[in-house]
Motif scaffolding. Structure first.
Motif, short mmCIF file in Angstrom:
data_model
loop_
_atom_site.label_atom_id
_atom_site.label_comp_id
_atom_site.label_asym_id
_atom_site.label_seq_id
_atom_site.Cartn_x
_atom_site.Cartn_y
_atom_site.Cartn_z
N LEU A 251 0.83 -1.21 0.00
CA LEU A 251 0.00 0.00 0.00
C LEU A 251 0.86 1.26 0.00
O LEU A 251 0.48 2.29 -0.54
CB LEU A 251 -0.94 0.00 1.22
N GLU A 252 2.03 1.14 0.60
CA GLU A 252 2.96 2.27 0.67
C GLU A 252 3.46 2.67 -0.72
O GLU A 252 3.57 3.85 -1.04
CB GLU A 252 4.14 1.85 1.57
N VAL A 253 3.74 1.67 -1.55
CA VAL A 253 4.33 1.97 -2.88
C VAL A 253 3.27 2.06 -3.98
O VAL A 253 3.57 2.46 -5.10
CB VAL A 253 5.40 0.93 -3.29
N LEU A 254 2.05 1.66 -3.66
CA LEU A 254 0.99 1.66 -4.67
C LEU A 254 0.77 3.08 -5.20
O LEU A 254 0.64 4.02 -4.41
CB LEU A 254 -0.30 1.15 -4.01
N ALA A 255 0.74 3.21 -6.50
CA ALA A 255 0.53 4.54 -7.09
C ALA A 255 0.15 4.36 -8.56
O ALA A 255 0.48 3.34 -9.17
CB ALA A 255 1.81 5.37 -6.99
N PRO A 256 -0.57 5.34 -9.11
CA PRO A 256 -0.93 5.23 -10.53
C PRO A 256 0.33 5.22 -11.40
O PRO A 256 1.34 5.81 -11.02
CB PRO A 256 -1.77 6.49 -10.78
N TYR A 257 0.24 4.54 -12.51
CA TYR A 257 1.29 4.40 -13.53
C TYR A 257 2.44 3.50 -13.08
O TYR A 257 3.45 3.42 -13.75
CB TYR A 257 1.80 5.78 -13.99
N LYS A 258 2.26 2.81 -11.95
CA LYS A 258 3.25 1.80 -11.57
C LYS A 258 2.87 0.46 -12.17
O LYS A 258 1.70 0.19 -12.45
CB LYS A 258 3.30 1.67 -10.05
N LYS A 259 3.86 -0.40 -12.33
CA LYS A 259 3.61 -1.73 -12.87
C LYS A 259 3.06 -2.63 -11.77
O LYS A 259 3.65 -2.73 -10.68
CB LYS A 259 4.91 -2.33 -13.40
N ALA A 260 1.95 -3.30 -12.07
CA ALA A 260 1.32 -4.20 -11.10
C ALA A 260 2.30 -5.27 -10.64
O ALA A 260 2.32 -5.66 -9.46
CB ALA A 260 0.08 -4.85 -11.72
N VAL A 261 3.13 -5.73 -11.55
CA VAL A 261 4.05 -6.82 -11.26
C VAL A 261 5.07 -6.41 -10.18
O VAL A 261 5.49 -7.23 -9.36
CB VAL A 261 4.72 -7.30 -12.58
N GLU A 262 5.41 -5.12 -10.15
CA GLU A 262 6.40 -4.65 -9.17
C GLU A 262 5.81 -4.62 -7.75
O GLU A 262 6.48 -4.95 -6.78
CB GLU A 262 6.88 -3.24 -9.53
N ILE A 263 4.54 -4.23 -7.66
CA ILE A 263 3.88 -4.20 -6.34
C ILE A 263 3.76 -5.63 -5.82
O ILE A 263 4.03 -5.91 -4.66
CB ILE A 263 2.48 -3.57 -6.44
#
Ligand code: ZN
Length: 352
Positions: A251-263
């Motif tokens: 939840l800390e790193v979740l942000a728009p335009y990030k890759k789902a695979v990285e989260i």
């Protein structure tokens, strides 16, 4: 609904379709507002129709603003054939229509049938304010039912007793429906990510995991919490703490335009580093809307990039066969500047 049809027409024209037939219940509800068990939406270049039979015609007229509600003559397929005369290419949901359905459509329709699975789902990826409001309401009903059920969790009560109370509270709370086959597992059965309630008796020392959801206006809540009956053991504390830390980190790193695979990788690596490699056996999250499992997926190998308007779950877990497991799940709505966590229920370890 009108803008949804307009958006579909744009997608149709990109795909060179003169008409599109939506038979899938979620898609026809999304496009037209129709809530019935029999009917199809047909969108052509100029017109949009809801085709149904006499049982639903009047209901459809009330629900489907801006649609021509058409009584089927013969079968739906025959009516589609009549309404698409002159169209050269008709898109259909090849991930839904049965082989038999395709056969009977092909027999009467003059247009070329073009497999177009995912076309409406592509629009459904991005939720508008009204859709988010429905999910919010569904979540409030779900969390309230969960809070009301917590005091009933005691040694000696059966899983199925708790399940029926949860369902009752959600119905009383105003749920249109309840997520089918929801998860309620205790003790060693908490190692089953999608186990359902049985007559097993809850015992002191059990983990109890609920994965439940009320449905409002067709929109699903998806909510998971795990609690301990009595005092948690050291191992239970460690497993719970690991899942919670992994979720908070995601939840800390979740942000728009990030890759789902990285989260997904971040949460998965944390769980592995804590000594539970291979025990997180499902994806980190998935889209939710008119259907419980939608795109985007947050999983290893996921091609998705998170975008504003997407609504998805964040739900890491650890499952140890023969011992038990933990999952914690929130729902988040991606915005231009970040996201809103729609889930409010506390998630610190709860010892009942
Ligand atoms: Zn879920």
């Amino acid at each position: 609904m009108q803008s949804r049809v307009a958006n579909l027409r744009e997608a149709m024209s990109r795909a060179g379709l003169g008409a599109f037939l939506a038979w899938k219940p979620e898609n026809r509800r999304y496009l037209s507002g129709f809530v019935g068990s029999h009917g199809a939406v047909l969108v052509t270049g100029e017109q949009q129709y809801l085709i149904t039979d006499n049982r639903y015609l009047e209901i459809a007229r009330g629900q489907c603003t801006g649609f021509g509600c058409v009584l089927q003559e013969g079968s739906i397929e025959q009516t589609v054939a009549r309404l698409t005369e002159g169209a050269s290419r008709l898109g259909y949901e090849d991930d839904f229509l049965t082989v038999q359905g395709h056969g009977s459509l092909a027999k009467v329709v003059g247009a070329e049938l073009v497999p177009s699975a995912g076309m409406v789902e592509g629009l459904r990826l991005y939720k508008d304010a009204g859709e988010v409001e429905s999910v919010r309401q569904a979540l409030r009903i779900t969390e309230d039912a969960y809070a009301r059920t917590l005091p009933l969790i005691k040694p000696g009560v059966r899983e199925c007793d708790l399940a029926v109370e949860l369902e009752y509270f959600m119905r009383k709370g105003g749920a249109e429906r309840i997520k089918a086959n929801f998860v309620l597992v205790s003790g060693a059965r908490a190692a089953l990510p999608h186990g359902q309630a049985t007559t097993k008796v809850v015992e002191s020392g059990d983990f109890v995991t609920f994965d439940i959801g009320a449905i409002v206006d067709g929109y699903y809540a998806d909510f998971t919490r795990t609690v301990v009956v009595g005092k948690a053991s050291d191992e239970q504390r460690k497993v719970y703490g690991t899942v919670l830390e992994a979720q908070l980190a995601a939840l800390e790193v979740l942000a728009p335009y990030k890759k789902a695979v990285e989260i997904d990788k971040l949460a998965r690596d944390m769980i592995a580093a804590a000594g539970y490699d291979g025990k997180f056996t499902h994806s980190l999250g998935h889209g939710v809307g008119l259907f419980i499992h939608e795109n985007p997926r947050m999983a290893p190998g996921s091609p998705w990039t998170l975008e504003p308007g997407m609504l998805l779950t964040v739900e890491p877990g650890i499952y140890i066969n023969g011992w038990g497991g933990v999952r914690i799940e929130d729902m988040v709505y991606m915005t231009e500047g970040g996201y809103e966590n729609l889930t409010r229920a506390p998630k610190e370890l709860m010892e009942l």
